[in-house]
Scaffold this motif. Structure first.
Motif, PDB file in Angstrom:
ATOM      1  N   GLY A   1      54.828  21.416  48.544  1.00  0.00           N
ATOM      2  CA  GLY A   1      54.134  21.852  47.477  1.00  0.00           C
ATOM      3  C   GLY A   1      54.008  20.960  45.768  1.00  0.00           C
ATOM      4  N   PRO A   2      55.036  21.160  45.453  1.00  0.00           N
ATOM      5  CA  PRO A   2      55.087  19.620  44.226  1.00  0.00           C
ATOM      6  C   PRO A   2      54.306  18.424  44.947  1.00  0.00           C
ATOM      7  N   GLU A   3      53.946  17.953  46.426  1.00  0.00           N
ATOM      8  CA  GLU A   3      53.423  16.820  46.418  1.00  0.00           C
ATOM      9  C   GLU A   3      52.107  16.863  46.923  1.00  0.00           C
ATOM     10  N   CYS A   4      51.592  18.256  47.103  1.00  0.00           N
ATOM     11  CA  CYS A   4      50.036  18.407  48.293  1.00  0.00           C
ATOM     12  C   CYS A   4      49.512  18.446  47.146  1.00  0.00           C
ATOM     13  N   GLN A   5      49.073  18.285  46.099  1.00  0.00           N
ATOM     14  CA  GLN A   5      48.657  19.108  44.706  1.00  0.00           C
ATOM     15  C   GLN A   5      47.115  17.994  43.762  1.00  0.00           C
ATOM     16  N   ILE A   6      46.890  17.595  43.388  1.00  0.00           N
ATOM     17  CA  ILE A   6      45.823  17.623  42.611  1.00  0.00           C
ATOM     18  C   ILE A   6      46.312  16.829  41.158  1.00  0.00           C
ATOM     19  N   GLN A   7      46.831  15.874  40.706  1.00  0.00           N
ATOM     20  CA  GLN A   7      47.757  15.148  39.515  1.00  0.00           C
ATOM     21  C   GLN A   7      46.951  16.130  38.196  1.00  0.00           C
ATOM     22  N   PRO A   8      47.603  16.230  37.070  1.00  0.00           N
ATOM     23  CA  PRO A   8      46.355  17.111  36.214  1.00  0.00           C
ATOM     24  C   PRO A   8      45.851  16.217  35.688  1.00  0.00           C
ATOM     25  N   ALA A   9      44.741  16.315  34.889  1.00  0.00           N
ATOM     26  CA  ALA A   9      44.165  15.405  33.514  1.00  0.00           C
ATOM     27  C   ALA A   9      43.002  16.152  32.826  1.00  0.00           C
ATOM     28  N   LYS A  10      42.410  15.534  31.710  1.00  0.00           N
ATOM     29  CA  LYS A  10      41.241  16.117  31.031  1.00  0.00           C
ATOM     30  C   LYS A  10      39.946  15.671  31.741  1.00  0.00           C
ATOM     31  N   VAL A  11      39.710  13.673  32.337  1.00  0.00           N
ATOM     32  CA  VAL A  11      39.086  13.320  32.605  1.00  0.00           C
ATOM     33  C   VAL A  11      39.466  13.306  34.200  1.00  0.00           C
ATOM     34  N   TRP A  12      38.756  12.859  35.230  1.00  0.00           N
ATOM     35  CA  TRP A  12      39.339  12.288  36.280  1.00  0.00           C
ATOM     36  C   TRP A  12      37.983  11.301  36.504  1.00  0.00           C
ATOM     37  N   VAL A  13      38.067  10.076  36.800  1.00  0.00           N
ATOM     38  CA  VAL A  13      37.268   9.015  36.227  1.00  0.00           C
ATOM     39  C   VAL A  13      37.449   7.957  38.224  1.00  0.00           C
ATOM     40  N   PHE A  14      35.737   7.698  38.786  1.00  0.00           N
ATOM     41  CA  PHE A  14      35.554   7.662  40.126  1.00  0.00           C
ATOM     42  C   PHE A  14      35.485   6.302  39.691  1.00  0.00           C
ATOM     43  N   ARG A  15      35.638   5.094  40.499  1.00  0.00           N
ATOM     44  CA  ARG A  15      34.520   4.263  40.305  1.00  0.00           C
ATOM     45  C   ARG A  15      33.019   4.272  41.577  1.00  0.00           C
ATOM     46  N   LEU A  16      31.850   3.732  41.672  1.00  0.00           N
ATOM     47  CA  LEU A  16      31.337   3.590  42.220  1.00  0.00           C
ATOM     48  C   LEU A  16      30.899   2.414  43.284  1.00  0.00           C
ATOM     49  N   SER A  17      30.715   2.842  44.298  1.00  0.00           N
ATOM     50  CA  SER A  17      30.740   2.043  44.587  1.00  0.00           C
ATOM     51  C   SER A  17      29.162   1.626  45.981  1.00  0.00           C
ATOM     52  N   GLU A  18      29.227   1.127  46.699  1.00  0.00           N
ATOM     53  CA  GLU A  18      27.923   0.499  47.426  1.00  0.00           C
ATOM     54  C   GLU A  18      26.762   1.741  48.098  1.00  0.00           C
ATOM     55  N   ASP A  19      28.745   2.016  49.228  1.00  0.00           N
ATOM     56  CA  ASP A  19      28.052   2.663  50.609  1.00  0.00           C
ATOM     57  C   ASP A  19      27.930   3.449  50.105  1.00  0.00           C
ATOM     58  N   GLY A  20      27.830   4.508  48.749  1.00  0.00           N
ATOM     59  CA  GLY A  20      27.111   5.614  48.588  1.00  0.00           C
ATOM     60  C   GLY A  20      28.208   6.610  47.998  1.00  0.00           C
ATOM     61  N   THR A  21      29.563   6.513  48.425  1.00  0.00           N
ATOM     62  CA  THR A  21      30.797   6.782  47.762  1.00  0.00           C
ATOM     63  C   THR A  21      31.200   7.058  46.438  1.00  0.00           C
ATOM     64  N   ALA A  22      31.998   7.329  45.399  1.00  0.00           N
ATOM     65  CA  ALA A  22      33.037   7.158  43.983  1.00  0.00           C
ATOM     66  C   ALA A  22      34.749   7.026  45.031  1.00  0.00           C
ATOM     67  N   ARG A  23      35.849   6.292  44.016  1.00  0.00           N
ATOM     68  CA  ARG A  23      36.257   6.861  44.366  1.00  0.00           C
ATOM     69  C   ARG A  23      37.387   7.198  43.446  1.00  0.00           C
ATOM     70  N   HIS A  24      38.610   8.132  43.634  1.00  0.00           N
ATOM     71  CA  HIS A  24      38.797   8.385  41.818  1.00  0.00           C
ATOM     72  C   HIS A  24      40.157   7.334  41.668  1.00  0.00           C
ATOM     73  N   ILE A  25      39.894   6.588  40.393  1.00  0.00           N
ATOM     74  CA  ILE A  25      40.868   5.504  39.586  1.00  0.00           C
ATOM     75  C   ILE A  25      42.299   6.801  39.162  1.00  0.00           C
ATOM     76  N   ALA A  26      43.353   6.938  39.915  1.00  0.00           N
ATOM     77  CA  ALA A  26      44.101   7.587  39.105  1.00  0.00           C
ATOM     78  C   ALA A  26      44.697   7.421  37.398  1.00  0.00           C
ATOM     79  N   THR A  27      44.531   5.662  37.258  1.00  0.00           N
ATOM     80  CA  THR A  27      44.835   5.360  35.415  1.00  0.00           C
ATOM     81  C   THR A  27      43.837   5.789  34.757  1.00  0.00           C
ATOM     82  N   ALA A  28      42.770   6.397  35.342  1.00  0.00           N
ATOM     83  CA  ALA A  28      41.841   5.823  34.224  1.00  0.00           C
ATOM     84  C   ALA A  28      40.737   4.857  33.473  1.00  0.00           C
ATOM     85  N   HIS A  29      41.242   4.520  33.962  1.00  0.00           N
ATOM     86  CA  HIS A  29      41.320   2.821  33.273  1.00  0.00           C
ATOM     87  C   HIS A  29      39.895   1.916  33.349  1.00  0.00           C
TER      88      HIS A  29
END
Length: 949
Positions: free
Chosen positions: A372-400
């Motif tokens: 229960g405590p582990e299998c959840q999405i971490q709370p945030a006001k914004v979620w930042v995803f870095r774009l990749s050339e393969d057409g995907t965007a991966r989440h950056i938890a630090t929002a940097h």
């Protein structure tokens, strides 16, 4: 003779008295197998006991000798027939032996010397043979299963080395995936199994007092003489030995467990400490579906590593189903979470914060506390995803964010990100998405927009995996490696520095100088233990001042590494999630297979084909036979297709006794590159059963009794007179019945237990040629009791068959009993008309049958019209026609009566308690119902529609 046995008895008593006292200090139980006799002396003892049995019966003066002798036979027990092999090795046992007295002597031995007592359900079921087998410590046929279980935990031996025997025994029980009932009984003795495992891994018995050294050496030698067992044990011993040469200071320097934060909840503390390096946190990825359109994909990691460290959670996962709330209402099998590649789901809604993304339909406190405590999405006001050339965007938890890069930013509050960039279509409800493109030099306007959104930017230490990719990795520095792998990293420079520093788990800081112009630096971490580790990485620059130069830390980053044990491959476990097998019941038996009670379906790629085989094994898990159920069928395999193929396979089975004499087996589903799946078939032999022995010159049927001391009733029904029951002497049945002289149906009863088998000689008879059936039709016509006919029919139909000839003869007997039953219920004239039609299928004979069904003839006419389509319909459809017409013409309004009439006409073995004539209906009406059902079946059999043109 008596003097020899007296010396053996005195010597054994002295040995067991001394051994019992030495074991008492450690609280260990004594086993009868731990005697002091050499192999040659054991043979002499057995011979002397056989001689004494023939002259003076079983004497209590030698009861310890009898106990040792019985334990020796238990050590050689192969899981099939204990008393038969015991009698072969003990002269005169069949005439003067007494199982009850031997059991009483085992109890006295246990009380006098603090011996072991059999426990568990198996011991309750087999109350006689449980004593010698329990005192055999580790019988030969169980040694290979124990070696395989030790092999299964070879990657967890680091833990086993520090566990007490009780905990080690429990760990072995949890990793014994396919085992016999007797091995499961052994596994219930956790302390004993744990001590055996520790001693076998060490390779010698020096320094331990729980098992007599000579006995332990004997078991080790026997175990190493078996091919598979020797290889499994040596591999496990090699893994165990490597742990003994690790440097003593490594754990203190690098293996320190990071304590939870003060604000961490109790449930999260348990999740960190109990998971042992297992990471269950889901991740979100964006995938492009059009030029400016994206979809959200949730990835849940495999739960198999969790099950490896907490095996007691496996039954819960295999039993439950779950939904992904943000995905929809689809219900998934819990076992799909055990796929090594994890599971992915396209999200229709953004997941709720601080809530498990998986919803299970059944609760388990310990499981829910971890997941229960582990299998959840971490709370945030914004979620930042870095774009990749393969057409995907991966989440950056630090929002940097980093200058010169492009990102997608998602939030539930559109006002926070409206100044970051143009909007992007996101096929996920509840959130808004924009595209953020940062310049190499960030402008003041971008800085203000980033500040408003809560996104930080700065120069940073960029650390990423190098070489072999980890099992899981996130841009925030969270990754998973195996103990057999060495984490390697590269530091990519985006600012100037002349040295970098590393610290593991708040330990000593180590500094490494580097060239200011080098684009990257590499490092690796060796000797990390199972668990979570904090790796601090910082860059340092030398700064010159008036007072001299000093060092200044420029940037730093912290990595979180999870180290876990590898997952050992075992038969029956999928390595990829492209094929999912659903089986009911979850733990089927060979009896379930023979009765067609196994429901199975296979989901998978439609481009793949699967082959299904039935494999039978002996007590040592060696393959006895392999038979194909279906071959190269395209996936998916539906439950209806499986049922059809299984029935066809069982109809070709000639000798069911072969299956019942096997120690176990499995259904093997091979889907080529998708892997192989095995459904284990358990086998619990009946305590009261028949066994057959066939050679070129003889064929013997023998009664096997492993648990009943009550009077037995044995009957024989011959092929020539299948209704007449002849009593058989139980003593003669135990010795063996020559089936060349006496064949037919043999039935043994004791209390509520009953076991029946059909055996046949190879003698060729006269009436049916090579089948050898010489039926006494005069005797058969004298049977006028319909309930007795139904009971006898069911007895023949449900009995085991031993060989193809037995099965064919049984079919002929069943046909004759059924014909007589129809003659009794429907009348002799009707039975004669059926025989007349069988010999000459003409329209005139059909007309006579129609007239004989009932008066008025309208009911038969309606059935005749239905016959035009009945030739191509199933049994169920024909039964529906019979029920509809019978109730429509008011032959009977009682559904149970109509159903009984149908079963009597179709297959009397399906009737309950011989109910051939239900109460509450007249005989004439019931006979009409049966005749109507027979008419429908005959129409289909003889293709009446075609005969009428």
């Amino acid at each position: 003779m008596s003097e020899t046995l007296a010396l053996f008895e005195e010597r054994l008593r002295a040995h067991f008295s001394e051994l019992s006292q030495s074991k008492a200090s450690g609280g260990h139980r004594l086993f009868a197998l731990e005697h002091c006799l050499a192999p040659d002396e054991v043979k002499v003892l057995s011979a002397q006991l056989g001689k004494s049995l023939g002259r003076r019966r079983m004497l209590a003066d030698f009861k310890v000798s009898w106990v040792v002798h019985a334990a020796e036979q238990g050590y050689d027990f192969d899981g099939q027939e204990y008393w038969h092999s015991f009698a072969q090795r003990t002269a005169n046992w069949e005439y003067y032996g007494n199982r009850k007295r031997l059991r009483d002597w085992f109890r006295a031995f246990c009380a006098e010397f603090s011996g072991v007592q059999p426990q568990g359900e198996w011991a309750k079921h087999y109350k006689y043979i449980a004593w010698p087998i329990a005192n055999a410590l580790l019988p030969r046929d169980l040694q290979e299963q124990l070696a395989q279980s030790i092999f299964n935990i070879r990657f967890q031996l680091r833990t086993v080395a520090h566990l007490p025997p009780e905990a080690t025994g429990k760990l072995i029980a949890q990793h014994s995936y396919v085992s016999s009932s007797r091995f499961r009984f052994l596994l219930q003795q956790h302390d004993l199994v744990g001590r055996l495992v520790h001693t076998l891994l060490q390779g010698d018995g020096l320094g331990q007092t729980s098992i007599y050294p000579a006995t332990l050496q004997r078991i080790t030698t026997d175990l190493n003489s078996r091919g598979h067992a020797r290889a499994w044990l040596r591999d496990a011993q090699k893994q165990y030995a490597q742990l003994q040469f690790q440097l003593p200071g490594i754990k203190q320097n690098y293996w320190t467990q990071t304590l939870p934060h003060a604000s961490t909840t109790d449930a999260e503390v348990v999740a960190v400490t109990d998971r042992q390096g297992v990471l269950l946190r889901p991740t979100i990825e964006l995938r492009r579906t059009a030029l400016a359109e994206w979809q959200v994909v949730l990835s849940v990691p495999s739960f198999q590593p969790l099950v490896d460290v907490q095996p007691e959670l496996r039954p819960h996962l295999e039993r439950v189903r779950y939904t992904v709330s943000a995905h929809g209402t689809a219900l998934f099998l819990g076992r799909t979470l055990l796929s090594s590649r994890g599971m992915q789901y396209t999200l229709a809604d953004w997941p709720a914060q601080r809530q498990c993304v998986l919803s299970f339909n059944a609760a388990d406190t310990f499981f829910d506390r971890i997941v229960g405590p582990e299998c959840q999405i971490q709370p945030a006001k914004v979620w930042v995803f870095r774009l990749s050339e393969d057409g995907t965007a991966r989440h950056i938890a630090t929002a940097h964010v980093v200058p010169g890069q492009s990102y997608l930013v998602i939030t539930r509050e559109p006002g926070l990100i409206d100044r970051l960039g143009p909007p992007v279509v996101l096929r996920c409800a509840g959130v808004t998405c924009v595209k953020l493109t940062l310049d190499t030099v960030i402008s003041q306007a971008q800085k203000a927009a980033l500040l408003q959104a809560g996104i930080s930017f700065h120069l940073s230490v960029r650390v990423s995996p190098l070489g072999l990719l980890p099992r899981q990795w996130g841009e925030e520095g969270l990754g998973v490696w195996l103990t057999s792998e060495t984490p390697c990293f590269t530091i990519t420079r985006d600012h100037e520095f002349d040295a970098y520093q590393l610290a593991i788990d708040d330990g000593e800081v180590q500094t490494f100088a580097c060239d200011r112009n080098a684009p990257s630096m590499n490092f690796m971490l060796q000797g990390l233990s199972v668990g979570r580790h904090k790796i601090a990485v910082a860059t340092r620059v030398s700064v010159a001042t008036q007072t001299g130069s000093h060092f200044k830390t420029e940037r730093s980053v912290e990595l979180s590494l999870f180290i876990r044990q590898p997952t050992a491959w075992t038969p029956g476990k999928l390595s990829i999630n492209a094929m999912v097998v659903d089986v009911h019941p979850p733990a089927p038996t060979i009896e379930d297979l023979l009765r067609g009670r196994i429901a199975l379906s296979v989901e998978g790629d439609r481009a793949r084909r699967a082959t299904c085989m039935l494999v039978l094994t002996n007590a040592s898990n060696e393959e006895l036979s392999a038979q194909t159920i279906f071959q190269r069928e395209r996936l998916p395999i539906a439950a209806a297709f499986w049922e059809e193929r299984l029935n066809a396979f069982l109809n070709q089975t000639s000798d069911e006794q072969i299956y019942l004499e096997a120690a176990g087996g499995f259904i093997r589903i091979d889907a080529e590159d998708l892997g192989e799946y095995r459904v284990a078939l358990l086998h619990h032999p009946e305590p009261l059963r028949w066994g057959t022995t066939v050679s070129k010159s003889s064929a013997t049927l023998r009664l096997i009794n492993d648990g009943f001391d009550k009077p037995l009733q044995i009957e024989r029904l011959s092929f020539s007179q299948p209704m007449q029951r002849i009593s058989v002497d139980p003593a003669r049945a135990r010795i063996g019945i020559d089936t060349r002289a006496e064949d037919g149906l043999f039935v043994v009863r004791a209390q509520e237990h009953q076991y029946a088998a059909v055996v046949s000689s190879t003698h060729v008879g006269k009436e049916f040629g090579w089948l050898g059936v010489e039926l006494d039709e005069h005797k058969m016509r004298q049977s006028r009791d319909d309930e007795e006919l139904v009971d006898t029919y069911a007895l023949w139909a449900n009995a085991r068959t031993c060989g193809a000839i037995s099965r064919i003869k049984r079919m002929r007997v069943l046909d004759h009993i059924h014909d007589q039953l129809i003659a009794v219920v429907c009348g002799i004239p009707w039975a004669k008309l059926e025989k007349r039609l069988a010999s000459d299928v003409t329209a005139d004979n059909w007309g006579l049958l129609d007239d004989a069904v009932s008066q008025p003839i309208s009911y038969a006419v309606a059935l005749g019209l239905a016959c035009k389509v009945a030739t191509t319909l199933s049994d169920e459809t024909i039964e529906n026609i019979h029920r509809t017409k019978s109730m429509g013409f008011r032959i009977s309004q009682d559904l149970a009566v109509v159903r009984t009439a149908w079963l009597l006409a179709f297959n009397p073995a399906l009737l309950l308690d011989g109910d051939a004539h239900p109460v509450g209906t007249s005989k004439d009406a019931f006979a009409t119902l049966v005749r109507g059902a027979r008419l429908l079946l005959l129409c289909r059999k003889h293709e009446r529609a075609g005969a009428q043109g």
